[in-house]
Design a protein around this motif. Structure first.
Motif, short mmCIF file in Angstrom:
data_model
loop_
_atom_site.label_atom_id
_atom_site.label_comp_id
_atom_site.label_asym_id
_atom_site.label_seq_id
_atom_site.Cartn_x
_atom_site.Cartn_y
_atom_site.Cartn_z
N LEU A 141 4.82 55.57 46.65
CA LEU A 141 3.48 55.06 46.84
C LEU A 141 2.75 55.11 45.49
O LEU A 141 2.74 56.15 44.82
CB LEU A 141 2.73 55.89 47.88
N VAL A 142 2.15 53.98 45.09
CA VAL A 142 1.52 53.87 43.78
C VAL A 142 0.03 53.61 43.95
O VAL A 142 -0.38 52.65 44.63
CB VAL A 142 2.16 52.73 42.96
N ARG A 143 -0.77 54.46 43.33
CA ARG A 143 -2.22 54.27 43.31
C ARG A 143 -2.63 53.91 41.88
O ARG A 143 -2.25 54.61 40.94
CB ARG A 143 -2.96 55.53 43.76
N GLY A 144 -3.38 52.84 41.74
CA GLY A 144 -3.83 52.42 40.42
C GLY A 144 -5.29 52.04 40.45
O GLY A 144 -5.78 51.52 41.46
N ARG A 145 -5.99 52.31 39.36
CA ARG A 145 -7.41 51.93 39.30
C ARG A 145 -7.52 50.40 39.30
O ARG A 145 -6.87 49.71 38.50
CB ARG A 145 -8.06 52.49 38.05
N GLY A 146 -8.29 49.89 40.21
CA GLY A 146 -8.43 48.44 40.38
C GLY A 146 -7.73 47.93 41.61
O GLY A 146 -7.96 46.79 42.03
N LEU A 147 -6.86 48.75 42.22
CA LEU A 147 -6.22 48.40 43.48
C LEU A 147 -7.01 49.01 44.63
O LEU A 147 -7.30 50.22 44.62
CB LEU A 147 -4.78 48.91 43.53
N GLU A 172 -5.36 39.93 40.99
CA GLU A 172 -5.10 41.35 41.24
C GLU A 172 -4.43 41.99 40.02
O GLU A 172 -4.73 43.13 39.66
CB GLU A 172 -4.20 41.49 42.48
N LEU A 173 -3.53 41.26 39.38
CA LEU A 173 -2.85 41.77 38.20
C LEU A 173 -3.84 41.99 37.06
O LEU A 173 -3.80 43.01 36.37
CB LEU A 173 -1.75 40.79 37.77
N GLU A 174 -4.75 41.04 36.89
CA GLU A 174 -5.68 41.11 35.76
C GLU A 174 -6.78 42.15 35.96
O GLU A 174 -7.33 42.68 34.98
CB GLU A 174 -6.29 39.73 35.52
N GLN A 175 -7.12 42.47 37.21
CA GLN A 175 -8.20 43.43 37.43
C GLN A 175 -7.73 44.88 37.35
O GLN A 175 -8.55 45.80 37.39
CB GLN A 175 -8.86 43.17 38.77
N LEU A 176 -6.45 45.10 37.22
CA LEU A 176 -5.93 46.46 37.05
C LEU A 176 -6.51 47.11 35.80
O LEU A 176 -6.58 46.49 34.74
CB LEU A 176 -4.41 46.44 36.92
N ASP A 177 -6.88 48.37 35.91
CA ASP A 177 -7.33 49.14 34.76
C ASP A 177 -6.22 50.12 34.40
O ASP A 177 -6.09 51.19 35.00
CB ASP A 177 -8.62 49.89 35.10
N LEU A 178 -5.40 49.73 33.41
CA LEU A 178 -4.27 50.57 33.02
C LEU A 178 -4.61 51.47 31.85
O LEU A 178 -3.71 52.00 31.18
CB LEU A 178 -3.04 49.71 32.73
N THR A 179 -5.92 51.68 31.60
CA THR A 179 -6.30 52.77 30.69
C THR A 179 -6.15 54.11 31.40
O THR A 179 -6.19 55.17 30.76
CB THR A 179 -7.75 52.62 30.20
N VAL A 180 -5.96 54.05 32.72
CA VAL A 180 -5.75 55.24 33.53
C VAL A 180 -4.34 55.20 34.10
O VAL A 180 -3.91 54.18 34.65
CB VAL A 180 -6.78 55.32 34.68
N GLN A 181 -3.62 56.29 33.97
CA GLN A 181 -2.23 56.33 34.43
C GLN A 181 -2.15 56.21 35.94
O GLN A 181 -2.85 56.92 36.68
CB GLN A 181 -1.57 57.64 34.00
N PRO A 182 -1.31 55.28 36.46
CA PRO A 182 -1.12 55.19 37.91
C PRO A 182 -0.55 56.50 38.46
O PRO A 182 0.19 57.23 37.78
CB PRO A 182 -0.11 54.04 38.06
N VAL A 183 -0.88 56.79 39.71
CA VAL A 183 -0.42 58.01 40.37
C VAL A 183 0.73 57.65 41.29
O VAL A 183 0.62 56.73 42.12
CB VAL A 183 -1.56 58.66 41.18
N LEU A 184 1.85 58.36 41.16
CA LEU A 184 3.05 58.12 41.96
C LEU A 184 3.24 59.24 42.98
O LEU A 184 3.11 60.42 42.65
CB LEU A 184 4.30 58.04 41.07
N ASP A 185 3.54 58.86 44.21
CA ASP A 185 3.76 59.83 45.28
C ASP A 185 4.97 59.40 46.12
O ASP A 185 4.90 58.39 46.81
CB ASP A 185 2.51 59.92 46.16
#
Length: 288
Positions: A141-147, A172-185
């Motif tokens: 399960l992946v949590r990302g800022r912007g999703l 959806e791809l462009e609105q992702l904020d990848l300055t923050v590391q996605p969280v994996l569970d």
């Protein structure tokens, strides 16, 4: 204070500090590597490639079937198993420095912590055989800022670990904020690079699949390109698309376009990555 020569190179914007150390005399610390790759106070890069003979590398990573070993470190100084863009840049450096030759139809073998990789010339630069691949069991399960909600991701191993997440649209791809590391569970034991992909419309044209991708790399952050991540993304979409999916793919990243193809063998499917490699400038830098 000592100085060392270096070269700066990149593969579709995924950039590296290259340090020649044929006899394995340098013992760069994680702090020194982080300083060299720092984009404000150092040379600036996503990682460092140490060019060392396989015979001089530590026994745990020794690859006797390759003369040269790519000692790859992430920008934070941590050790990484493999780098698909890095291998192409590494080979470009070897050829430019006169340390190796590679003619059409020939193969150059490069040692990595994920085993020996074979490199050939291709129409768009170099093609690297990344070896056999496999999907990991179970979703992550992946949590990302912007999703708005967490998304399931598919684990793919291509010599280093990846988790690939499918998105529904370019917005959806462009609105992702990848300055923050996605969280994996759950978090894979060694962590993972995380790729977010969107299929082209149509997905397949003239027998070639096409997708777009953004990536968050372990120990680095978002990069303009990730070679093994490109391969993992194409493999994941191909896996989801089913048995009629093509074996050839193009993957667009912020730094350009890379090619992926799958070759079926008795031992399983091998994945090959192709794309350009460039050397930008050389100089000397002080080690602190």
């Amino acid at each position: 204070m000592s100085t060392i020569p270096f070269t700066k190179g990149h593969g579709t914007g995924n950039d590296f500090v290259i340090v020649a150390d044929p006899d394995g005399d340098l013992d760069l610390t994680g702090e020194q590597i982080a300083a060299l790759t720092d984009r404000r106070f150092g040379i600036g890069a996503d990682g460092l490639l140490r060019v060392v003979r396989s015979a001089a590398i530590d026994a745990g990573a020794h690859t006797p079937d390759a003369e040269w070993f790519m000692d790859y470190r992430n920008a934070d100084g941590s050790v990484a198993e493999m780098c698909g863009n890095g291998v192409r840049v590494f080979v470009k450096y070897l050829l430019s420095a006169g340390l190796a030759t590679l003619a059409p139809g020939e193969t150059l073998r490069i040692g990595t912590r994920a085993g020996t990789k074979s490199v050939t010339l291709s129409d768009n630069g170099f093609e690297v055989d990344l070896g056999l691949w496999r999907p990991e069991a179970g979703d992550v399960l992946v949590r990302g800022r912007g999703l708005a909600v967490a998304r399931p991701g598919l684990g793919i191993d291509v010599g280093n670990p990846h988790v690939v997440v499918a998105l529904s649209s370019s917005d959806e791809l462009e609105q992702l904020d990848l300055t923050v590391q996605p969280v994996l569970d759950p978090l894979p034991p060694a962590g993972a690079n995380v790729e977010f992909v969107v299929p082209a419309e149509p997905l397949v044209h003239d027998g070639v699949g096409a997708i777009r991708m953004r990536v968050f790399e372990r120990g680095v952050g978002e990069t303009l390109s990730c070679g093994t991540g490109v391969a993992a993304s194409a493999l994941a979409v191909r896996h989801w698309a089913g048995p009629t999916a093509p074996d050839r793919w193009t993957v667009d990243v912020a730094g350009g376009r890379l090619g992926v193809r799958v070759v079926r063998t008795d031992a399983g499917e091998r994945v090959l990555l192709s794309g350009p490699a460039s050397l930008v400038f050389s100089g000397e830098v002080a080690l602190v």
